[in-house]
Motif scaffolding. Structure first.
Motif, PDB file in Angstrom:
ATOM      1  N   ASN A   1      44.433  28.282  36.375  1.00  0.00           N
ATOM      2  CA  ASN A   1      44.706  29.015  34.420  1.00  0.00           C
ATOM      3  C   ASN A   1      44.602  30.445  34.925  1.00  0.00           C
ATOM      4  O   ASN A   1      44.940  31.118  33.692  1.00  0.00           O
ATOM      5  CB  ASN A   1      42.797  29.123  34.240  1.00  0.00           C
ATOM      6  N   GLU A   2      45.625  30.982  36.274  1.00  0.00           N
ATOM      7  CA  GLU A   2      46.298  32.686  36.250  1.00  0.00           C
ATOM      8  C   GLU A   2      47.555  32.011  36.483  1.00  0.00           C
ATOM      9  O   GLU A   2      48.137  31.254  36.879  1.00  0.00           O
ATOM     10  CB  GLU A   2      45.401  32.941  37.866  1.00  0.00           C
ATOM     11  N   ILE A   3      48.094  32.573  35.393  1.00  0.00           N
ATOM     12  CA  ILE A   3      49.955  32.801  35.445  1.00  0.00           C
ATOM     13  C   ILE A   3      50.791  33.600  35.420  1.00  0.00           C
ATOM     14  O   ILE A   3      51.977  34.325  35.520  1.00  0.00           O
ATOM     15  CB  ILE A   3      50.037  31.713  33.919  1.00  0.00           C
ATOM     16  N   HIS A   4      49.839  34.581  35.801  1.00  0.00           N
ATOM     17  CA  HIS A   4      50.704  36.270  35.952  1.00  0.00           C
ATOM     18  C   HIS A   4      50.904  36.286  37.411  1.00  0.00           C
ATOM     19  O   HIS A   4      50.534  36.976  38.163  1.00  0.00           O
ATOM     20  CB  HIS A   4      49.749  37.270  35.370  1.00  0.00           C
ATOM     21  N   GLU A   5      51.896  36.230  37.601  1.00  0.00           N
ATOM     22  CA  GLU A   5      52.589  35.821  39.006  1.00  0.00           C
ATOM     23  C   GLU A   5      53.473  37.030  39.248  1.00  0.00           C
ATOM     24  O   GLU A   5      54.170  37.004  40.211  1.00  0.00           O
ATOM     25  CB  GLU A   5      52.941  34.615  39.076  1.00  0.00           C
ATOM     26  N   LEU A   6      53.998  38.072  39.087  1.00  0.00           N
ATOM     27  CA  LEU A   6      54.986  38.779  38.837  1.00  0.00           C
ATOM     28  C   LEU A   6      54.304  39.696  39.765  1.00  0.00           C
ATOM     29  O   LEU A   6      55.264  40.178  41.280  1.00  0.00           O
ATOM     30  CB  LEU A   6      55.343  40.286  37.785  1.00  0.00           C
TER      31      LEU A   6
ATOM     32  N   THR B   1      48.419  28.444  38.910  1.00  0.00           N
ATOM     33  CA  THR B   1      47.798  27.289  38.802  1.00  0.00           C
ATOM     34  C   THR B   1      47.134  26.447  39.791  1.00  0.00           C
ATOM     35  O   THR B   1      47.195  25.677  39.381  1.00  0.00           O
ATOM     36  CB  THR B   1      47.296  27.008  37.082  1.00  0.00           C
ATOM     37  N   MET B   2      46.626  27.267  41.170  1.00  0.00           N
ATOM     38  CA  MET B   2      46.675  25.702  42.247  1.00  0.00           C
ATOM     39  C   MET B   2      45.268  26.047  42.491  1.00  0.00           C
ATOM     40  O   MET B   2      43.809  26.697  42.619  1.00  0.00           O
ATOM     41  CB  MET B   2      47.080  26.962  43.496  1.00  0.00           C
ATOM     42  N   PRO B   3      44.938  24.581  42.546  1.00  0.00           N
ATOM     43  CA  PRO B   3      43.233  23.996  42.511  1.00  0.00           C
ATOM     44  C   PRO B   3      43.137  24.547  43.600  1.00  0.00           C
ATOM     45  O   PRO B   3      43.340  24.096  44.777  1.00  0.00           O
ATOM     46  CB  PRO B   3      43.253  22.411  42.373  1.00  0.00           C
ATOM     47  N   MET B   4      42.098  24.578  43.847  1.00  0.00           N
ATOM     48  CA  MET B   4      41.538  24.439  45.303  1.00  0.00           C
ATOM     49  C   MET B   4      41.290  23.850  46.368  1.00  0.00           C
ATOM     50  O   MET B   4      42.017  24.123  47.492  1.00  0.00           O
ATOM     51  CB  MET B   4      39.748  25.469  45.302  1.00  0.00           C
ATOM     52  N   GLU B   5      41.439  22.672  45.854  1.00  0.00           N
ATOM     53  CA  GLU B   5      41.241  22.124  47.082  1.00  0.00           C
ATOM     54  C   GLU B   5      42.978  21.694  47.660  1.00  0.00           C
ATOM     55  O   GLU B   5      42.468  20.470  48.270  1.00  0.00           O
ATOM     56  CB  GLU B   5      40.594  20.459  46.446  1.00  0.00           C
TER      57      GLU B   5
ATOM     58  N   TYR C   1      46.417  36.499  43.346  1.00  0.00           N
ATOM     59  CA  TYR C   1      46.283  38.213  42.672  1.00  0.00           C
ATOM     60  C   TYR C   1      45.707  37.421  41.319  1.00  0.00           C
ATOM     61  O   TYR C   1      45.977  36.573  41.020  1.00  0.00           O
ATOM     62  CB  TYR C   1      47.722  37.547  42.006  1.00  0.00           C
ATOM     63  N   PHE C   2      43.944  38.731  41.164  1.00  0.00           N
ATOM     64  CA  PHE C   2      43.428  37.478  40.231  1.00  0.00           C
ATOM     65  C   PHE C   2      43.449  38.290  38.841  1.00  0.00           C
ATOM     66  O   PHE C   2      42.884  39.485  38.720  1.00  0.00           O
ATOM     67  CB  PHE C   2      41.885  37.662  40.325  1.00  0.00           C
ATOM     68  N   THR C   3      44.451  38.325  37.930  1.00  0.00           N
ATOM     69  CA  THR C   3      44.658  39.062  36.259  1.00  0.00           C
ATOM     70  C   THR C   3      43.274  39.070  35.757  1.00  0.00           C
ATOM     71  O   THR C   3      42.803  39.059  35.066  1.00  0.00           O
ATOM     72  CB  THR C   3      46.008  39.579  36.426  1.00  0.00           C
ATOM     73  N   VAL C   4      43.321  37.327  35.153  1.00  0.00           N
ATOM     74  CA  VAL C   4      42.755  36.531  34.541  1.00  0.00           C
ATOM     75  C   VAL C   4      41.931  35.613  34.682  1.00  0.00           C
ATOM     76  O   VAL C   4      40.642  35.418  34.621  1.00  0.00           O
ATOM     77  CB  VAL C   4      43.105  36.603  32.705  1.00  0.00           C
ATOM     78  N   ALA C   5      41.616  35.163  35.449  1.00  0.00           N
ATOM     79  CA  ALA C   5      40.820  34.077  36.386  1.00  0.00           C
ATOM     80  C   ALA C   5      41.291  34.515  37.668  1.00  0.00           C
ATOM     81  O   ALA C   5      41.773  34.845  38.115  1.00  0.00           O
ATOM     82  CB  ALA C   5      41.345  32.877  35.941  1.00  0.00           C
ATOM     83  N   PRO C   6      39.202  33.985  38.100  1.00  0.00           N
ATOM     84  CA  PRO C   6      38.411  33.754  37.875  1.00  0.00           C
ATOM     85  C   PRO C   6      37.765  34.891  37.264  1.00  0.00           C
ATOM     86  O   PRO C   6      38.427  36.396  37.060  1.00  0.00           O
ATOM     87  CB  PRO C   6      37.613  32.855  38.818  1.00  0.00           C
ATOM     88  N   THR C   7      37.071  34.069  36.104  1.00  0.00           N
ATOM     89  CA  THR C   7      36.480  35.389  35.263  1.00  0.00           C
ATOM     90  C   THR C   7      35.407  35.919  36.239  1.00  0.00           C
ATOM     91  O   THR C   7      35.004  35.470  36.925  1.00  0.00           O
ATOM     92  CB  THR C   7      35.219  34.767  33.710  1.00  0.00           C
ATOM     93  N   PRO C   8      35.136  36.659  35.873  1.00  0.00           N
ATOM     94  CA  PRO C   8      33.794  37.600  36.323  1.00  0.00           C
ATOM     95  C   PRO C   8      32.376  37.341  36.373  1.00  0.00           C
ATOM     96  O   PRO C   8      32.020  37.130  37.872  1.00  0.00           O
ATOM     97  CB  PRO C   8      33.779  39.037  35.331  1.00  0.00           C
ATOM     98  N   ASN C   9      32.182  36.449  35.792  1.00  0.00           N
ATOM     99  CA  ASN C   9      31.136  35.043  35.771  1.00  0.00           C
ATOM    100  C   ASN C   9      31.166  33.912  37.274  1.00  0.00           C
ATOM    101  O   ASN C   9      30.266  33.629  37.616  1.00  0.00           O
ATOM    102  CB  ASN C   9      30.670  34.646  34.929  1.00  0.00           C
TER     103      ASN C   9
ATOM    104  N   TYR D   1      42.772  37.469  50.916  1.00  0.00           N
ATOM    105  CA  TYR D   1      43.051  38.707  50.446  1.00  0.00           C
ATOM    106  C   TYR D   1      42.888  38.238  48.924  1.00  0.00           C
ATOM    107  O   TYR D   1      43.955  37.609  48.748  1.00  0.00           O
ATOM    108  CB  TYR D   1      44.282  38.838  51.303  1.00  0.00           C
ATOM    109  N   VAL D   2      42.308  39.477  48.690  1.00  0.00           N
ATOM    110  CA  VAL D   2      42.773  39.333  46.954  1.00  0.00           C
ATOM    111  C   VAL D   2      43.052  41.042  46.305  1.00  0.00           C
ATOM    112  O   VAL D   2      42.570  41.958  46.484  1.00  0.00           O
ATOM    113  CB  VAL D   2      41.487  39.011  46.595  1.00  0.00           C
ATOM    114  N   LEU D   3      43.430  41.167  45.550  1.00  0.00           N
ATOM    115  CA  LEU D   3      43.534  41.345  44.802  1.00  0.00           C
ATOM    116  C   LEU D   3      44.364  41.370  42.997  1.00  0.00           C
ATOM    117  O   LEU D   3      43.809  40.306  42.561  1.00  0.00           O
ATOM    118  CB  LEU D   3      44.793  42.411  45.220  1.00  0.00           C
ATOM    119  N   GLY D   4      43.789  42.248  42.273  1.00  0.00           N
ATOM    120  CA  GLY D   4      43.545  42.337  40.736  1.00  0.00           C
ATOM    121  C   GLY D   4      42.434  42.622  39.632  1.00  0.00           C
ATOM    122  O   GLY D   4      41.302  43.147  40.260  1.00  0.00           O
ATOM    123  N   HIS D   5      43.187  42.614  38.281  1.00  0.00           N
ATOM    124  CA  HIS D   5      41.762  42.909  37.769  1.00  0.00           C
ATOM    125  C   HIS D   5      40.554  42.460  37.996  1.00  0.00           C
ATOM    126  O   HIS D   5      39.304  43.457  37.559  1.00  0.00           O
ATOM    127  CB  HIS D   5      42.568  43.107  36.646  1.00  0.00           C
ATOM    128  N   GLN D   6      40.835  41.902  38.093  1.00  0.00           N
ATOM    129  CA  GLN D   6      39.175  40.683  37.676  1.00  0.00           C
ATOM    130  C   GLN D   6      38.415  41.131  38.698  1.00  0.00           C
ATOM    131  O   GLN D   6      37.014  41.360  38.713  1.00  0.00           O
ATOM    132  CB  GLN D   6      39.672  38.649  37.936  1.00  0.00           C
TER     133      GLN D   6
END
Length: 299
Positions: free
Chosen positions: A190-195, A217-221, A238-246, A268-273
């Motif tokens: 559900n994440e498409i912001h790839e720039l 939008t790659m499934p973890m498995e 890069y987590f812009t909108v997904a996964p959600t904070p919860n 390694y992770v980065l992004g708004h979330q």
């Protein structure tokens, strides 16, 4: 040209130029710099020509010219003076304005000409950091204030993506020179912001590492399949909108359990979330970064 935005509100003019609406009204009333039209409800609207003029005036104003002096210039003198300033100084401000106009008019030609002129004096990396990142930061505000539509944002973002693809492809003809890490870049479901991720892929490839770009939008498995081929994978996302904070903490813990199959691998992770999480609660195999620059410094 029916789809081109031809009229702008005073608030649009403020958002695009950085000059306060109150100041624009003063310049209009005191110096007759603009001649807005009026709607049936007496609301000012400005033409694309007025926007271009305001952007040029803004550049002169920000370079020390008094508005009273600018107001006395002939209409044809303003663009000429702007060109002189651009020739003498950084093209950054002029390029930002040109890219905004290209976006508003869906003008690919203007985008390409502006981009090519920047590459004459700058590396692609400099163009990205000095011009594209400030432009993208402004897009967020312009979209939130309804100055531009999602179509405008997608148009300019995809043109920038094209440039990253081209620069990355040039590097991919060479075999990787560094063997200690393999990078796998992906976006969660559900994440498409790839720039941002695309640019990280360029930088990793530039540094001589093997980089496997999987995209949106790659499934973890499905990611766990990569561990059958490499034992030293550094997954980057890069987590812009997904996964959600919860969902974030559970997502990281699930990913960490997959990495147990490969003790030398990391995420390694980065992004708004990421801002919604506490680094102290992250699994040991997960590392968060506040910016692209910070991540690249760690390579």
């Amino acid at each position: 040209m029916n789809n081109v935005k031809k009229s702008f509100s005073i608030r649009d003019m403020e958002n695009l130029s950085g000059i306060k609406a109150h100041t624009i009204r003063i310049w209009e009333k005191r110096y007759n710099l603009f001649s807005p039209e009026r709607t049936s409800t007496n609301i000012r609207t400005y033409s694309i020509g007025s926007l271009q003029k305001l952007l040029n005036i803004t550049l002169l104003y920000n370079n020390g010219y008094k508005i009273s002096k600018i107001a006395k210039l002939d209409e044809s003198q303003i663009p000429m003076m702007v060109k002189e300033i651009v020739a003498q100084n950084s093209k950054k401000s002029h390029a930002l304005n040109a890219f905004k106009l290209a976006m508003l008019n869906f003008d690919q030609s203007l985008f390409q000409k502006t981009y090519n002129s920047l590459l004459v004096e700058r590396s692609f990396r400099e163009v990205f950091y000095e011009v594209f990142i400030p432009l993208l930061n402004e897009l967020g505000l312009l979209w939130q204030t309804a100055t531009i539509s999602p179509a405008h944002e997608h148009f300019i973002s995809n043109l920038i993506k094209q440039k990253i693809y081209i620069q990355t492809e040039k590097l991919q003809f060479e075999e990787p020179t560094k063997k200690d890490k393999v990078f796998v870049l992906f976006l969660p479901e559900n994440e498409i912001h790839e720039l941002g991720l695309l640019y990280i892929n360029y930088e990793i490839t530039l540094r001589g590492y093997k980089s496997i770009y999987l995209g949106q939008t790659m499934p973890m498995e499905n990611l766990s399949d990569l561990l059958k081929y490499y034992t030293n994978i550094y997954f980057v996302s890069y987590f812009t909108v997904a996964p959600t904070p919860n969902e974030l903490q559970a997502y990281l813990e699930r990913f960490s359990s997959i990495l147990e199959l490969s003790p030398d691998s990391r995420l390694y992770v980065l992004g708004h979330q990421i801002r919604h999480a506490t680094a102290d609660t992250f699994p040991d195999t997960v590392k968060a970064f506040n910016s692209i620059e910070q991540l690249l410094e760690s390579l």
